[in-house]
Design an enzyme around this catalytic site. Structure first.
Site: not given
Ligand SMILES: NC(=O)c1ccc[n+]([C@@H]2O[C@H](COP(=O)([O-])OP(=O)(O)OC[C@H]3O[C@@H](n4cnc5c(N)ncnc54)[C@H](OP(=O)(O)O)[C@@H]3O)[C@@H](O)[C@H]2O)c1
Length: 326
Positions: A245, A214, A59, A210, A185
């Site tokens: 997304t 990253k 995806s 997260y 990110s």
């Protein structure tokens, strides 16, 4: 010293102001502002005869990256954890790029033993690998663990990808211009490197986990660039800006609602990954990129990763991922 024309200087200044403003640089505004001044990108066929692996390709940015690589002629392997979603992505890519050659490979990148099995299968089927894009990503709201009991964002963004790269090192070394990309990110700017890698001592917060992992991807890309230089393998990290997304819609619904109209398309978010994979000459290894330009790894002057802490964290992650056992 490089001399810039007044036009180039103006474009560079605008680009930097947009980058530091975050909202302009990361959104579709940044992409649209910048892409007009880009030199022509890699020509059609730039990746003909080359093989590219994209993780998390079922995806969003992974699928868009795979499609972009296929458009340039690469044979693409979609590494996915869900077969149905992988086959659907393959069909969509084949529809968009009818002559493309697209394989689906099943693997949970967070599961170290699954990674070993996947690497063994890939090595048999594809003895030479030219491009590897570490794109698979998660942002779990609650702390959870991988099959081996590692915190899931660390396992998905760092441990599994480290192991896969190392296991596929011989295949990458067989390429005349191998490139390993880490889809990080802009969130990494918000977190330093810390030693409580698995949130065993501090309270887990999904966005912090997260962003920390990253940050690790970017810092480790610099170390891996040196590790793999003798084999001629380039290592690059990048951030895609903010793209629309399924991951953003599901994990950050408030952000998605507010920024929605300003989000990039997946293809716009994937642009720099595709460019880094194919541009000639090869970009300098170990750098951090966004919108086809090298970016700082810290925004504030004087900020940097503490070298001793980075080495300790690297040693632990490398050991856990099995990099020092061969
Ligand atoms: N979109 C943005 O604005 C943005 C901004 C900054 C960075 N990024 C980074 O870009 C990458 C792609 O994100 P996205 O926005 O495209 O999100 P997405 O649509 O959720 O895509 C993430 C992909 O990773 C796969 N994945 C997750 N865990 C996996 C595992 N253990 N094994 C194999 N595949 C796994 C997912 O597979 P399933 O389909 O099975 O869930 C999915 O295909 C991530 O690394 C993300 O951190 C995105």
């Amino acid at each position: 010293m490089m001399i810039l024309s007044a036009r180039e200087l103006c474009a560079t200044l605008l680009d930097t102001v947009a980058d530091r403003s975050v909202l302009i640089g990361y959104s579709r505004l940044g992409y649209r502002l910048r892409h007009r001044s880009w030199a022509p990108g890699p020509p059609p066929g730039a990746l003909a005869g080359r093989t590219a692996l994209v993780t998390g390709a079922s995806s969003g940015l992974g699928q868009a990256t795979a499609e972009g690589l296929a458009r340039l002629g690469a044979r693409v392997i979609l590494l996915v954890r869900n077969e149905e979603r992988g086959l659907r992505a393959r069909e969509e890519i084949r529809r968009a790029v009818p002559e493309s050659e697209v394989d689906v490979e099943l693997c949970d990148i967070a599961d170290l033993s699954a990674v070993d099995g996947c690497a063994a299968r890939l090595t048999t089927r594809h003895p030479v690998l030219d491009v590897m894009v570490h794109n698979a990503g998660v942002l779990p709201a609650q702390r959870s663990e991988s099959a081996q009991g590692h915190e899931l964002t660390l396992a998905t963004h760092v441990l599994g990808p480290l192991r896969l790269t190392e296991r596929l090192r011989p295949a990458l070394a067989g390429s005349r211009d191998a490139r390993v990309l880490w889809m990080s990110s802009g969130g990494m700017y918000t977190q330093p490197i810390t030693e409580d890698l698995e949130f065993r001592e501090s309270r887990y917060r999904g966005a912090v986990a997260y962003s920390r992992t990253k940050r690790l991807q970017v810092a480790f890309a610099g170390l891996l660039a040196r590790r793999y230089a003798p084999d001629g393998i380039g290592v690059h990290s990048l951030h895609p800006g903010w793209a629309d997304t399924p991951g953003v819609a599901d994990s950050l619904p408030g952000f998605h609602r507010v920024i929605g109209p300003l989000l990039r398309t997946p293809a716009e978010g994937a642009d720099t990954a595709v460019w880094l994979a194919a541009t000639s000459p090869a970009p300098e290894s170990g750098r951090f990129w966004h919108d086809r330009r090298q970016r700082p790894t810290h925004y504030l002057p004087g900020q940097h990763d503490d070298p001793a802490r980075l080495q300790r964290v690297w040693a632990r992650c490398a050991h856990t991922a099995g990099l020092d056992d061969r």
